[in-house]
Design a protein around this motif. Structure first.
Motif, PDB file in Angstrom:
ATOM      1  N   ALA A 196       0.833  -1.210   0.000  1.00 58.10           N
ATOM      2  CA  ALA A 196       0.000   0.000   0.000  1.00 58.10           C
ATOM      3  C   ALA A 196       0.865   1.256   0.000  1.00 58.10           C
ATOM      4  O   ALA A 196       0.571   2.236  -0.706  1.00 58.10           O
ATOM      5  N   ALA A 197       1.957   1.244   0.780  1.00 62.96           N
ATOM      6  CA  ALA A 197       2.854   2.397   0.855  1.00 62.96           C
ATOM      7  C   ALA A 197       3.575   2.629  -0.467  1.00 62.96           C
ATOM      8  O   ALA A 197       3.759   3.773  -0.899  1.00 62.96           O
ATOM      9  N   ILE A 198       3.983   1.547  -1.131  1.00 59.86           N
ATOM     10  CA  ILE A 198       4.680   1.659  -2.421  1.00 59.86           C
ATOM     11  C   ILE A 198       3.733   2.217  -3.483  1.00 59.86           C
ATOM     12  O   ILE A 198       4.095   3.114  -4.257  1.00 59.86           O
ATOM     13  N   GLU A 199       2.507   1.703  -3.505  1.00 55.56           N
ATOM     14  CA  GLU A 199       1.528   2.179  -4.485  1.00 55.56           C
ATOM     15  C   GLU A 199       1.095   3.613  -4.196  1.00 55.56           C
ATOM     16  O   GLU A 199       0.807   4.374  -5.112  1.00 55.56           O
ATOM     17  N   ALA A 200       1.060   4.005  -2.925  1.00 53.10           N
ATOM     18  CA  ALA A 200       0.716   5.384  -2.562  1.00 53.10           C
ATOM     19  C   ALA A 200       1.789   6.359  -3.033  1.00 53.10           C
ATOM     20  O   ALA A 200       1.504   7.512  -3.332  1.00 53.10           O
ATOM     21  N   ALA A 201       3.048   5.874  -3.113  1.00 53.04           N
ATOM     22  CA  ALA A 201       4.147   6.713  -3.568  1.00 53.04           C
ATOM     23  C   ALA A 201       4.263   6.709  -5.099  1.00 53.04           C
ATOM     24  O   ALA A 201       5.177   7.318  -5.649  1.00 53.04           O
ATOM     25  N   GLY A 202       3.348   5.995  -5.781  1.00 53.19           N
ATOM     26  CA  GLY A 202       3.369   5.979  -7.251  1.00 53.19           C
ATOM     27  C   GLY A 202       4.073   4.789  -7.851  1.00 53.19           C
ATOM     28  O   GLY A 202       4.246   4.705  -9.067  1.00 53.19           O
ATOM     29  N   GLY A 203       4.491   3.827  -7.037  1.00 54.73           N
ATOM     30  CA  GLY A 203       5.217   2.673  -7.520  1.00 54.73           C
ATOM     31  C   GLY A 203       4.284   1.493  -7.786  1.00 54.73           C
ATOM     32  O   GLY A 203       3.058   1.613  -7.711  1.00 54.73           O
ATOM     33  N   SER A 204       4.897   0.332  -8.073  1.00 54.16           N
ATOM     34  CA  SER A 204       4.107  -0.871  -8.333  1.00 54.16           C
ATOM     35  C   SER A 204       4.850  -2.091  -7.795  1.00 54.16           C
ATOM     36  O   SER A 204       6.061  -2.074  -7.599  1.00 54.16           O
ATOM     37  N   VAL A 205       4.070  -3.172  -7.547  1.00 58.13           N
ATOM     38  CA  VAL A 205       4.639  -4.424  -7.049  1.00 58.13           C
ATOM     39  C   VAL A 205       4.210  -5.534  -7.996  1.00 58.13           C
ATOM     40  O   VAL A 205       3.022  -5.775  -8.176  1.00 58.13           O
ATOM     41  N   GLN A 206       5.208  -6.215  -8.592  1.00 56.05           N
ATOM     42  CA  GLN A 206       4.935  -7.362  -9.457  1.00 56.05           C
ATOM     43  C   GLN A 206       5.667  -8.564  -8.880  1.00 56.05           C
ATOM     44  O   GLN A 206       6.892  -8.596  -8.853  1.00 56.05           O
ATOM     45  N   VAL A 207       4.881  -9.530  -8.398  1.00 54.95           N
ATOM     46  CA  VAL A 207       5.481 -10.736  -7.800  1.00 54.95           C
ATOM     47  C   VAL A 207       5.379 -11.864  -8.810  1.00 54.95           C
ATOM     48  O   VAL A 207       4.296 -12.166  -9.311  1.00 54.95           O
TER      49      VAL A 207
END
Length: 146
Positions: A133-144
């Motif tokens: 949530a913190a990464i996406e709030a900063a404009g980033g993305s998570v791909q696992v």
């Protein structure tokens, strides 16, 4: 007071039990070992858990559970450590080269610790729900990777 005159207080020490020293000692004849049997003999030793040939308790009970041998090789990465990295796209190789995770780590997971104020794209690195949530709030993305 002198060092050679120091001794324990009255009643603090007890005399050693002297077994096999006659009937008057209370521990004569069999010396507190009882009559016959393996434990009464000199050298009457058996290993811990031995039950006289009966299937021992540790073998009678079912084995349960599992301990992963690779658990120690999953590294944790803080958000503050991601913040300090100079690159935007982050994967295991980048984390290992930066010294954030050990070289022998099999996997890594980002945890919610510290502050992330810039865009970071994670690839092949896990993240907890809060960290994602913190990464996406900063404009980033998570791909696992699956």
């Amino acid at each position: 007071m002198r060092l050679n005159s120091i001794k324990p207080g009255a009643g603090a020490t007890k005399a050693a039990r002297r077994v096999g020293r006659g009937i008057g000692s209370g521990l004569g004849k069999t010396a507190g070992r009882g009559h016959k049997g393996q434990k009464s003999r000199a050298g009457g030793f058996h290993k811990v858990g031995f039950e006289g040939g009966q299937m021992p308790m540790q073998r009678r009970l079912p084995k349960r559970g599992f301990v992963s041998l690779t658990r120690a090789r999953i590294a944790e990465v803080r958000l503050s450590e991601l913040q300090a990295l100079p690159v935007e796209d982050v994967d295991m190789l980048v984390l290992q080269q930066a010294g954030v995770v050990p070289a022998d780590a099999l996997a890594a997971k980002v945890i919610l610790s510290g502050v992330l104020s810039r865009k970071v794209n994670l690839r092949g690195v896990g993240a907890t729900v809060g960290a994602k949530a913190a990464i996406e709030a900063a404009g980033g993305s998570v791909q696992v990777a699956e």
